[in-house]
Design a protein around this motif. Sequence first.
Motif, PDB file in Angstrom:
ATOM      1  N   ALA A 147       0.880  -1.162   0.000  1.00 21.48           N
ATOM      2  CA  ALA A 147       0.000   0.000   0.000  1.00 21.48           C
ATOM      3  C   ALA A 147       0.920   1.215   0.000  1.00 21.48           C
ATOM      4  O   ALA A 147       1.885   1.257   0.752  1.00 21.48           O
ATOM      5  CB  ALA A 147      -0.866  -0.007   1.248  1.00 21.48           C
ATOM      6  N   ALA A 148       0.646   2.194  -0.856  1.00 21.26           N
ATOM      7  CA  ALA A 148       1.532   3.354  -0.949  1.00 21.26           C
ATOM      8  C   ALA A 148       0.720   4.626  -1.074  1.00 21.26           C
ATOM      9  O   ALA A 148      -0.459   4.593  -1.419  1.00 21.26           O
ATOM     10  CB  ALA A 148       2.452   3.203  -2.157  1.00 21.26           C
ATOM     11  N   GLY A 149       1.353   5.742  -0.789  1.00 21.36           N
ATOM     12  CA  GLY A 149       0.710   7.039  -0.949  1.00 21.36           C
ATOM     13  C   GLY A 149       1.063   7.630  -2.299  1.00 21.36           C
ATOM     14  O   GLY A 149       2.212   7.548  -2.738  1.00 21.36           O
ATOM     15  N   VAL A 169      10.523   5.131   2.459  1.00 22.89           N
ATOM     16  CA  VAL A 169      10.860   5.982   3.606  1.00 22.89           C
ATOM     17  C   VAL A 169      10.802   5.134   4.878  1.00 22.89           C
ATOM     18  O   VAL A 169      10.327   4.000   4.856  1.00 22.89           O
ATOM     19  CB  VAL A 169       9.892   7.195   3.706  1.00 22.89           C
ATOM     20  CG1 VAL A 169      10.061   8.131   2.520  1.00 22.89           C
ATOM     21  CG2 VAL A 169       8.442   6.731   3.802  1.00 22.89           C
ATOM     22  N   SER A 210       5.372   7.614  10.342  1.00 23.77           N
ATOM     23  CA  SER A 210       4.375   8.683  10.197  1.00 23.77           C
ATOM     24  C   SER A 210       4.140   8.839   8.707  1.00 23.77           C
ATOM     25  O   SER A 210       4.980   8.423   7.901  1.00 23.77           O
ATOM     26  CB  SER A 210       4.895  10.004  10.776  1.00 23.77           C
ATOM     27  OG  SER A 210       6.016  10.447  10.031  1.00 23.77           O
ATOM     28  N   TYR A 211       3.000   9.406   8.333  1.00 28.60           N
ATOM     29  CA  TYR A 211       2.828   9.794   6.936  1.00 28.60           C
ATOM     30  C   TYR A 211       3.674  11.045   6.698  1.00 28.60           C
ATOM     31  O   TYR A 211       4.207  11.644   7.637  1.00 28.60           O
ATOM     32  CB  TYR A 211       1.346  10.024   6.626  1.00 28.60           C
ATOM     33  CG  TYR A 211       0.543   8.729   6.633  1.00 28.60           C
ATOM     34  CD1 TYR A 211       0.905   7.674   5.816  1.00 28.60           C
ATOM     35  CD2 TYR A 211      -0.546   8.578   7.477  1.00 28.60           C
ATOM     36  CE1 TYR A 211       0.188   6.485   5.827  1.00 28.60           C
ATOM     37  CE2 TYR A 211      -1.264   7.382   7.496  1.00 28.60           C
ATOM     38  CZ  TYR A 211      -0.883   6.339   6.668  1.00 28.60           C
ATOM     39  OH  TYR A 211      -1.580   5.165   6.682  1.00 28.60           O
ATOM     40  N   GLU A 212       3.772  11.460   5.424  1.00 32.21           N
ATOM     41  CA  GLU A 212       4.686  12.531   5.078  1.00 32.21           C
ATOM     42  C   GLU A 212       4.014  13.895   5.253  1.00 32.21           C
ATOM     43  O   GLU A 212       2.804  14.033   5.065  1.00 32.21           O
ATOM     44  CB  GLU A 212       5.163  12.372   3.623  1.00 32.21           C
ATOM     45  CG  GLU A 212       6.011  11.128   3.403  1.00 32.21           C
ATOM     46  CD  GLU A 212       5.279   9.811   3.595  1.00 32.21           C
ATOM     47  OE1 GLU A 212       4.099   9.709   3.183  1.00 32.21           O
ATOM     48  OE2 GLU A 212       5.875   8.885   4.193  1.00 32.21           O
ATOM     49  N   VAL A 214       4.902   6.892  -2.517  1.00 32.75           N
ATOM     50  CA  VAL A 214       5.758   6.819  -1.330  1.00 32.75           C
ATOM     51  C   VAL A 214       5.196   5.799  -0.340  1.00 32.75           C
ATOM     52  O   VAL A 214       3.995   5.636  -0.221  1.00 32.75           O
ATOM     53  CB  VAL A 214       5.884   8.226  -0.663  1.00 32.75           C
ATOM     54  CG1 VAL A 214       4.528   8.833  -0.345  1.00 32.75           C
ATOM     55  CG2 VAL A 214       6.753   8.179   0.600  1.00 32.75           C
ATOM     56  N   GLY A 215       6.080   5.106   0.344  1.00 29.25           N
ATOM     57  CA  GLY A 215       5.637   4.156   1.358  1.00 29.25           C
ATOM     58  C   GLY A 215       6.789   3.611   2.154  1.00 29.25           C
ATOM     59  O   GLY A 215       7.950   3.943   1.894  1.00 29.25           O
TER      60      GLY A 215
HETATM   61  N1  LIG Z   1       4.679   6.377   4.055  1.00 38.28           N
HETATM   62  C1  LIG Z   1       3.448   6.208   3.556  1.00 38.28           C
HETATM   63  N2  LIG Z   1       2.899   4.990   3.576  1.00 38.28           N
HETATM   64  C2  LIG Z   1       1.663   4.855   3.056  1.00 38.28           C
HETATM   65  N3  LIG Z   1       0.890   3.754   2.937  1.00 38.28           N
HETATM   66  C3  LIG Z   1      -0.276   4.113   2.365  1.00 38.28           C
HETATM   67  N4  LIG Z   1      -0.261   5.437   2.100  1.00 38.28           N
HETATM   68  C4  LIG Z   1       0.953   5.906   2.525  1.00 38.28           C
HETATM   69  C5  LIG Z   1       1.557   7.212   2.512  1.00 38.28           C
HETATM   70  O1  LIG Z   1       0.985   8.213   2.068  1.00 38.28           O
HETATM   71  N5  LIG Z   1       2.810   7.294   3.043  1.00 38.28           N
END
Ligand SMILES: Nc1nc2[nH]cnc2c(=O)[nH]1
Length: 194
Positions: free
Chosen positions: A95-97, A171, A175-177, A193-194
């Motif tokens: 899962a990523a942002g 990263v 925390s989220y960014e 990003v993730g």
């Molecule tokens: N670091 C990070 N991990 C995520 N996993 C899902 N969404 C995100 C995100 O926006 N940032």
Amino acid sequence: REPPRVALVCGSGLGALAEELTEPITIDYRDIPHFPRSTVQGHAGRLVVGRLGSAPCAVLQGRFHLYEGNAPSQVVIPVRTMALLGVHTLVLTNAAGSLRPELGPGHLLVIRDHIDLPGLAGRSPLVGPNDERFGTRFPSMTDAYDPALRRLALALAPKELRARSGVYVGVGGPSYETPAECRYLRRAGAHAVG
Ligand SMILES: Nc1nc2[nH]cnc2c(=O)[nH]1
Ligand SMILES: O=P(O)(O)O[C@H]1O[C@H](CO)[C@@H](O)[C@H]1O
């Protein structure tokens, strides 16, 4: 039983992919020597071995992250275990942002390259004595993600996922960014990003 040649690591929310396997054998990570513990919600912490179509396949329901307190050398234990089992094709999902307005929720990004921020800062999983079974010191990262497999993923992805290729930035978390970090990472050329 034929050992798996293909393995799939499931990120958050994707563990159900293991239900596609026929003739499944499920092993809890707790029962596999040296595996760390899965502490993240949505990561069941199980290895499922079975068949996907006719291919012997392993599905890892959950990965280990640095932010759980694992050392980089622990985070890669499942991947190295798969290599020792004879797996030659590894599919990684997470899962990523999104860092781009055209990449909305539910879209699929096929990673063509990455920026490993913890790795650049000395927290690469390859730090420490080199184990030649897994490759040479200073491996080339030019085609870290196999071009033929990427083409296949883009060609076969269902239309509604609007699959495209892009650059992923890893990263440390957890925390989220911040908005400033997102601007910085986008300018560095990352799509997610993730
Ligand atoms: N670091 C990070 N991990 C995520 N996993 C899902 N969404 C995100 C995100 O926006 N940032
Ligand atoms: O799909 P998983 O491994 O849970 O990873 C995602 O989940 C964490 C935060 O949501 C980040 O590490 C991100 O990359």
